[in-house]
Design a protein around this motif. Structure first.
Motif, PDB file in Angstrom:
ATOM      1  N   SER A  20      53.714  88.749  67.160  1.00 53.62           N
ATOM      2  CA  SER A  20      53.794  88.721  68.612  1.00 53.62           C
ATOM      3  C   SER A  20      54.551  89.924  69.145  1.00 53.62           C
ATOM      4  CB  SER A  20      54.478  87.421  69.067  1.00 53.62           C
ATOM      5  OG  SER A  20      54.656  87.409  70.451  1.00 53.62           O
ATOM      6  N   VAL A  21      55.666  90.251  68.520  1.00 50.06           N
ATOM      7  CA  VAL A  21      56.452  91.411  68.944  1.00 50.06           C
ATOM      8  C   VAL A  21      55.658  92.690  68.700  1.00 50.06           C
ATOM      9  CG1 VAL A  21      58.519  92.775  68.477  1.00 50.06           C
ATOM     10  CG2 VAL A  21      58.681  90.291  68.647  1.00 50.06           C
ATOM     11  N   MET A  22      55.072  92.799  67.517  1.00 49.29           N
ATOM     12  CA  MET A  22      54.350  94.016  67.161  1.00 49.29           C
ATOM     13  C   MET A  22      53.143  94.240  68.091  1.00 49.29           C
ATOM     14  SD  MET A  22      56.209  95.218  64.766  1.00 49.29           S
ATOM     15  CE  MET A  22      55.351  96.442  63.816  1.00 49.29           C
ATOM     16  N   SER A  23      52.481  93.173  68.503  1.00 53.20           N
ATOM     17  CA  SER A  23      51.306  93.340  69.368  1.00 53.20           C
ATOM     18  C   SER A  23      51.701  93.705  70.790  1.00 53.20           C
ATOM     19  CB  SER A  23      50.463  92.068  69.364  1.00 53.20           C
ATOM     20  OG  SER A  23      51.138  91.022  70.003  1.00 53.20           O
ATOM     21  N   SER A  24      52.968  93.484  71.166  1.00 48.45           N
ATOM     22  CA  SER A  24      53.396  93.814  72.519  1.00 48.45           C
ATOM     23  C   SER A  24      53.895  95.244  72.654  1.00 48.45           C
ATOM     24  CB  SER A  24      54.493  92.843  72.970  1.00 48.45           C
ATOM     25  OG  SER A  24      55.686  93.071  72.246  1.00 48.45           O
ATOM     26  N   VAL A  25      53.938  95.979  71.553  1.00 48.37           N
ATOM     27  CA  VAL A  25      54.455  97.348  71.544  1.00 48.37           C
ATOM     28  C   VAL A  25      53.301  98.328  71.721  1.00 48.37           C
ATOM     29  CG1 VAL A  25      55.612  99.105  70.137  1.00 48.37           C
ATOM     30  CG2 VAL A  25      56.391  96.722  70.070  1.00 48.37           C
ATOM     31  N   ASN A  26      53.484  99.276  72.628  1.00 48.18           N
ATOM     32  CA  ASN A  26      52.505 100.340  72.819  1.00 48.18           C
ATOM     33  C   ASN A  26      52.891 101.488  71.891  1.00 48.18           C
ATOM     34  OD1 ASN A  26      50.945 102.498  73.608  1.00 48.18           O
ATOM     35  ND2 ASN A  26      51.287 102.207  75.793  1.00 48.18           N
ATOM     36  N   PRO A  27      52.122 101.742  70.844  1.00 46.79           N
ATOM     37  CA  PRO A  27      52.505 102.777  69.873  1.00 46.79           C
ATOM     38  C   PRO A  27      52.546 104.185  70.463  1.00 46.79           C
ATOM     39  CG  PRO A  27      50.288 101.987  69.417  1.00 46.79           C
ATOM     40  CD  PRO A  27      50.853 101.125  70.520  1.00 46.79           C
ATOM     41  N   ASN A  28      51.927 104.389  71.612  1.00 48.12           N
ATOM     42  CA  ASN A  28      51.920 105.711  72.229  1.00 48.12           C
ATOM     43  C   ASN A  28      53.151 105.992  73.076  1.00 48.12           C
ATOM     44  OD1 ASN A  28      49.377 106.362  71.131  1.00 48.12           O
ATOM     45  ND2 ASN A  28      48.386 105.184  72.750  1.00 48.12           N
ATOM     46  N   SER A  29      53.913 104.941  73.387  1.00 50.59           N
ATOM     47  CA  SER A  29      55.073 105.155  74.261  1.00 50.59           C
ATOM     48  C   SER A  29      56.345 104.509  73.747  1.00 50.59           C
ATOM     49  CB  SER A  29      54.778 104.618  75.669  1.00 50.59           C
ATOM     50  OG  SER A  29      54.656 103.213  75.640  1.00 50.59           O
ATOM     51  N   SER A  30      56.288 103.752  72.678  1.00 49.52           N
ATOM     52  CA  SER A  30      57.474 103.032  72.202  1.00 49.52           C
ATOM     53  C   SER A  30      58.068 103.695  70.988  1.00 49.52           C
ATOM     54  CB  SER A  30      57.109 101.596  71.866  1.00 49.52           C
ATOM     55  OG  SER A  30      56.649 100.946  73.013  1.00 49.52           O
ATOM     56  N   ASN A  58      60.357 107.202  55.980  1.00 53.25           N
ATOM     57  CA  ASN A  58      60.521 108.130  57.107  1.00 53.25           C
ATOM     58  C   ASN A  58      59.232 108.311  57.893  1.00 53.25           C
ATOM     59  OD1 ASN A  58      63.295 108.656  56.596  1.00 53.25           O
ATOM     60  ND2 ASN A  58      62.672 109.984  54.914  1.00 53.25           N
ATOM     61  N   LYS A  59      58.565 107.179  58.170  1.00 53.59           N
ATOM     62  CA  LYS A  59      57.314 107.193  58.926  1.00 53.59           C
ATOM     63  C   LYS A  59      57.559 107.427  60.413  1.00 53.59           C
ATOM     64  CE  LYS A  59      56.508 102.961  57.754  1.00 53.59           C
ATOM     65  NZ  LYS A  59      57.626 102.520  56.959  1.00 53.59           N
ATOM     66  N   GLY A  60      58.755 107.053  60.881  1.00 52.25           N
ATOM     67  CA  GLY A  60      59.062 107.154  62.303  1.00 52.25           C
ATOM     68  C   GLY A  60      58.780 105.868  63.046  1.00 52.25           C
ATOM     69  N   TYR A  61      58.352 104.842  62.322  1.00 55.17           N
ATOM     70  CA  TYR A  61      58.096 103.538  62.922  1.00 55.17           C
ATOM     71  C   TYR A  61      58.343 102.461  61.864  1.00 55.17           C
ATOM     72  CZ  TYR A  61      53.679 103.824  60.366  1.00 55.17           C
ATOM     73  OH  TYR A  61      52.738 103.940  59.384  1.00 55.17           O
ATOM     74  N   LEU A  62      58.420 101.222  62.305  1.00 57.70           N
ATOM     75  CA  LEU A  62      58.616 100.110  61.390  1.00 57.70           C
ATOM     76  C   LEU A  62      57.336  99.300  61.290  1.00 57.70           C
ATOM     77  CD1 LEU A  62      62.128  98.766  62.497  1.00 57.70           C
ATOM     78  CD2 LEU A  62      61.595 100.431  60.711  1.00 57.70           C
ATOM     79  N   SER A  63      56.930  99.013  60.073  1.00 55.67           N
ATOM     80  CA  SER A  63      55.804  98.102  59.865  1.00 55.67           C
ATOM     81  C   SER A  63      56.273  96.693  60.188  1.00 55.67           C
ATOM     82  CB  SER A  63      55.346  98.170  58.407  1.00 55.67           C
ATOM     83  OG  SER A  63      56.354  97.630  57.566  1.00 55.67           O
ATOM     84  N   ARG A  64      55.369  95.742  60.158  1.00 51.99           N
ATOM     85  CA  ARG A  64      55.754  94.356  60.437  1.00 51.99           C
ATOM     86  C   ARG A  64      56.813  93.902  59.441  1.00 51.99           C
ATOM     87  NH1 ARG A  64      53.475  89.680  58.439  1.00 51.99           N
ATOM     88  NH2 ARG A  64      51.487  90.674  58.084  1.00 51.99           N
ATOM     89  N   GLU A  65      56.632  94.213  58.171  1.00 54.87           N
ATOM     90  CA  GLU A  65      57.611  93.800  57.162  1.00 54.87           C
ATOM     91  C   GLU A  65      58.940  94.521  57.355  1.00 54.87           C
ATOM     92  OE1 GLU A  65      57.328  91.170  55.174  1.00 54.87           O
ATOM     93  OE2 GLU A  65      55.431  90.902  56.222  1.00 54.87           O
ATOM     94  N   ASP A  66      58.893  95.818  57.682  1.00 52.63           N
ATOM     95  CA  ASP A  66      60.119  96.570  57.973  1.00 52.63           C
ATOM     96  C   ASP A  66      60.857  95.942  59.150  1.00 52.63           C
ATOM     97  OD1 ASP A  66      59.330  98.479  56.034  1.00 52.63           O
ATOM     98  OD2 ASP A  66      58.550  99.873  57.547  1.00 52.63           O
ATOM     99  N   PHE A  67      60.095  95.582  60.183  1.00 54.32           N
ATOM    100  CA  PHE A  67      60.668  94.968  61.385  1.00 54.32           C
ATOM    101  C   PHE A  67      61.380  93.665  61.033  1.00 54.32           C
ATOM    102  CE2 PHE A  67      60.048  91.776  64.747  1.00 54.32           C
ATOM    103  CZ  PHE A  67      60.859  92.317  65.728  1.00 54.32           C
TER     104      PHE A  67
END
Length: 70
Positions: free
Chosen positions: A60-70, A32-41
């Motif tokens: 590649s997908v993870m680096s394109s995500v802005n953690p402050n708005s996604s 229940n972190k509120g986000y997915l790690s690379r392995e979770d993804f």
């Protein structure tokens, strides 16, 4: 083909798709972190599409995500 002034196509998920994605997100976010790690993804992609992305694809997908708005 490109037309001057053409807008890119937009796509909107149906309510049933949104529900499924939410269920998969909850199942993959076990802590229940509120986000997915690379392995979770990677697990979520397998659950949704039956395809296991490579480390490079996931990164590649993870680096394109802005953690402050996604």
């Amino acid at each position: 083909m490109f037309f001057a002034g053409a807008r890119p196509r937009t796509w909107e998920a149906s309510p049933s798709e949104q529900r499924k994605w939410g269920e998969v997100f909850k199942a993959c976010d076990e802590d229940n972190k509120g986000y997915l790690s690379r392995e979770d993804f990677k697990v979520a992609v397998v659950m949704l599409f039956g395809y296991k992305p490579s480390k490079i694809e996931a990164d590649s997908v993870m680096s394109s995500v802005n953690p402050n708005s996604s």
